[in-house]
Design an enzyme around this catalytic site. Sequence first.
Site, mmCIF file in Angstrom:
data_model
loop_
_atom_site.group_PDB
_atom_site.id
_atom_site.type_symbol
_atom_site.label_atom_id
_atom_site.label_comp_id
_atom_site.label_asym_id
_atom_site.label_seq_id
_atom_site.Cartn_x
_atom_site.Cartn_y
_atom_site.Cartn_z
ATOM 1 N N ARG A 15 0.832 -1.197 0.000
ATOM 2 C CA ARG A 15 0.000 0.000 0.000
ATOM 3 C C ARG A 15 0.876 1.260 0.000
ATOM 4 O O ARG A 15 2.057 1.218 0.306
ATOM 5 C CB ARG A 15 -0.912 0.016 1.234
ATOM 6 C CG ARG A 15 -2.035 -0.993 1.191
ATOM 7 C CD ARG A 15 -2.796 -1.041 2.506
ATOM 8 N NE ARG A 15 -2.014 -1.626 3.580
ATOM 9 C CZ ARG A 15 -2.437 -1.762 4.835
ATOM 10 N NH1 ARG A 15 -3.643 -1.335 5.169
ATOM 11 N NH2 ARG A 15 -1.671 -2.323 5.749
ATOM 12 N N LYS A 75 1.630 1.886 7.385
ATOM 13 C CA LYS A 75 1.885 1.028 8.545
ATOM 14 C C LYS A 75 2.790 1.712 9.559
ATOM 15 O O LYS A 75 3.530 2.643 9.248
ATOM 16 C CB LYS A 75 2.524 -0.288 8.105
ATOM 17 C CG LYS A 75 1.566 -1.228 7.410
ATOM 18 C CD LYS A 75 0.329 -1.538 8.257
ATOM 19 C CE LYS A 75 0.659 -2.350 9.494
ATOM 20 N NZ LYS A 75 -0.555 -2.559 10.342
ATOM 21 N N TYR A 94 -0.954 4.582 10.733
ATOM 22 C CA TYR A 94 -1.352 3.594 11.729
ATOM 23 C C TYR A 94 -0.178 3.395 12.687
ATOM 24 O O TYR A 94 0.980 3.309 12.256
ATOM 25 C CB TYR A 94 -1.691 2.251 11.070
ATOM 26 C CG TYR A 94 -3.003 2.228 10.323
ATOM 27 C CD1 TYR A 94 -4.210 2.403 10.998
ATOM 28 C CD2 TYR A 94 -3.048 2.023 8.949
ATOM 29 C CE1 TYR A 94 -5.419 2.375 10.325
ATOM 30 C CE2 TYR A 94 -4.255 1.996 8.262
ATOM 31 C CZ TYR A 94 -5.434 2.166 8.958
ATOM 32 O OH TYR A 94 -6.629 2.150 8.287
ATOM 33 N N HIS A 96 -0.820 1.625 16.319
ATOM 34 C CA HIS A 96 -1.101 0.455 17.170
ATOM 35 C C HIS A 96 -0.118 0.368 18.337
ATOM 36 O O HIS A 96 0.482 -0.669 18.601
ATOM 37 C CB HIS A 96 -1.057 -0.834 16.337
ATOM 38 C CG HIS A 96 -2.020 -0.853 15.185
ATOM 39 N ND1 HIS A 96 -3.388 -0.931 15.353
ATOM 40 C CD2 HIS A 96 -1.806 -0.775 13.843
ATOM 41 C CE1 HIS A 96 -3.980 -0.918 14.166
ATOM 42 N NE2 HIS A 96 -3.052 -0.819 13.238
ATOM 43 N N GLU A 118 -5.802 4.859 13.722
ATOM 44 C CA GLU A 118 -6.758 3.945 14.355
ATOM 45 C C GLU A 118 -7.453 4.508 15.587
ATOM 46 O O GLU A 118 -8.398 3.906 16.098
ATOM 47 C CB GLU A 118 -6.090 2.605 14.695
ATOM 48 C CG GLU A 118 -5.153 2.611 15.900
ATOM 49 C CD GLU A 118 -3.750 3.070 15.564
ATOM 50 O OE1 GLU A 118 -2.896 3.019 16.463
ATOM 51 O OE2 GLU A 118 -3.499 3.459 14.408
ATOM 52 N N SER A 134 -10.624 -2.197 8.006
ATOM 53 C CA SER A 134 -11.368 -3.255 8.683
ATOM 54 C C SER A 134 -12.302 -3.953 7.692
ATOM 55 O O SER A 134 -12.502 -5.166 7.754
ATOM 56 C CB SER A 134 -12.173 -2.683 9.849
ATOM 57 O OG SER A 134 -11.319 -2.185 10.857
ATOM 58 N N ASP A 270 -2.884 -6.950 15.152
ATOM 59 C CA ASP A 270 -2.244 -5.631 15.234
ATOM 60 C C ASP A 270 -2.306 -5.064 16.651
ATOM 61 O O ASP A 270 -1.437 -4.287 17.049
ATOM 62 C CB ASP A 270 -2.931 -4.633 14.291
ATOM 63 C CG ASP A 270 -2.318 -4.647 12.900
ATOM 64 O OD1 ASP A 270 -1.145 -5.030 12.781
ATOM 65 O OD2 ASP A 270 -3.010 -4.277 11.941
ATOM 66 N N VAL A 298 -1.517 -12.608 10.047
ATOM 67 C CA VAL A 298 -0.814 -11.580 9.286
ATOM 68 C C VAL A 298 -1.247 -10.201 9.792
ATOM 69 O O VAL A 298 -2.438 -9.887 9.846
ATOM 70 C CB VAL A 298 -1.098 -11.715 7.783
ATOM 71 C CG1 VAL A 298 -0.493 -10.555 7.008
ATOM 72 C CG2 VAL A 298 -0.545 -13.046 7.264
ATOM 73 N N MET A 301 -2.966 -7.513 6.767
ATOM 74 C CA MET A 301 -3.747 -8.243 5.770
ATOM 75 C C MET A 301 -4.121 -7.397 4.555
ATOM 76 O O MET A 301 -3.984 -7.852 3.412
ATOM 77 C CB MET A 301 -5.000 -8.838 6.416
ATOM 78 C CG MET A 301 -4.719 -9.993 7.355
ATOM 79 S SD MET A 301 -6.210 -10.599 8.188
ATOM 80 C CE MET A 301 -7.162 -11.211 6.802
#
Length: 370
Positions: A15, A75, A94, A96, A118, A134, A270, A298, A301
């Site tokens: 991505r 990410k 993101y 997390h 998130e 999601s 995650d 994963v 995903m």
Amino acid sequence: MKISVIREIKNNEFRVAMTPAGVRDLVTAGHQVTVEGGAGLGSGITDEDYVAEGATIAPDAASAWSSAEMVVKVKEPIASEYQHFRSDLLLFTYLHLAAEPELTQALLDAGTTSIAYETVQGPTGGLPLLAPMSEVAGRLSSIVGAATLLKPAGGMGLLVPGVPGTRPANVVVLGGGVAGTNAVSVAVGLGAEVTVLDTNLQRLKELDALYAGRIKTAASNSLEIERACLAADLVIGSVLIPGAKAPKLVSLDLVSRMKPGSVLVDIAVDQGGCFEGSKPTTHADPTFQVHGSTYYCVANMPGAVPQTSTVALTNATMRYVNALANKGWKKALAEDAGLALGLNTDAGILTNEAVGVAHGIDAVTPSTRL
């Protein structure tokens, strides 16, 4: 503002955080956009596509990071990227952090201002920057779960829809939120026998009405989870507590009593995972065995379907990227309480209580930093 789009380097992450349409919006508004060379290739976007809309191409990651006032990613940064953190940088991606103690500490040590996709909330609640991924992860979970049930993939050798004269797979979905609802949609479409569990009875009523009796619903508690998992061929874990670690709903003892060859897909990995024994895996090596069952964990995903995921994500994020660029992060957050909830770190201070609880670090409310 000087904005950089970074090439993702996580395993099999294709991505990119911005499309050429996003570049055009920012350049038209007077901002400078730098894109790391090759950042969009995995999503079918060339450097020339970005240049055509006014972007500058950076030859490497170091120059892309160093030239930016705001870095936009997909990410969470991995260890090799921590060196690029600095106190005058705004990072929008993101994160997390509840499941990432090292990353949390690196951001605090560097004094970086970070806003996590998130934990941003919409005007009426919900998680608008988590929702599109999601949706992708939920739909993928049923597809990869069906593939993992194949014998060569480590499963029991069961075809999810079956054929006339044979039984379909029993698919259990833990959580009826955005990811769970999309997992149910595809599982039903594949012809599975589907049960969904959630603590929200109103959500279960909505799902029951939506599928008109084609799925089973159950109030989520330890006994119902146990019963469902023992009967399941495929279990999809899709529970979420915003910003916090996921609760462990399926114990190793329960896994040991499940059908040999059953498959567990943990969408929540995650955030630490909702199955005991879950650990992040990659698209290159997605599964591992636990008590005769196969775990698929994963952590990115949606990265497997970047041409879908990139557009879906940037459709949601660009509103906020534009606000941060046009107003500056403090004013943008002051004017949007939902965006302010995305603030996780600033000037060495943690601003997310759930992350603080996860790591034993004192946290303040985001409003104190504005």
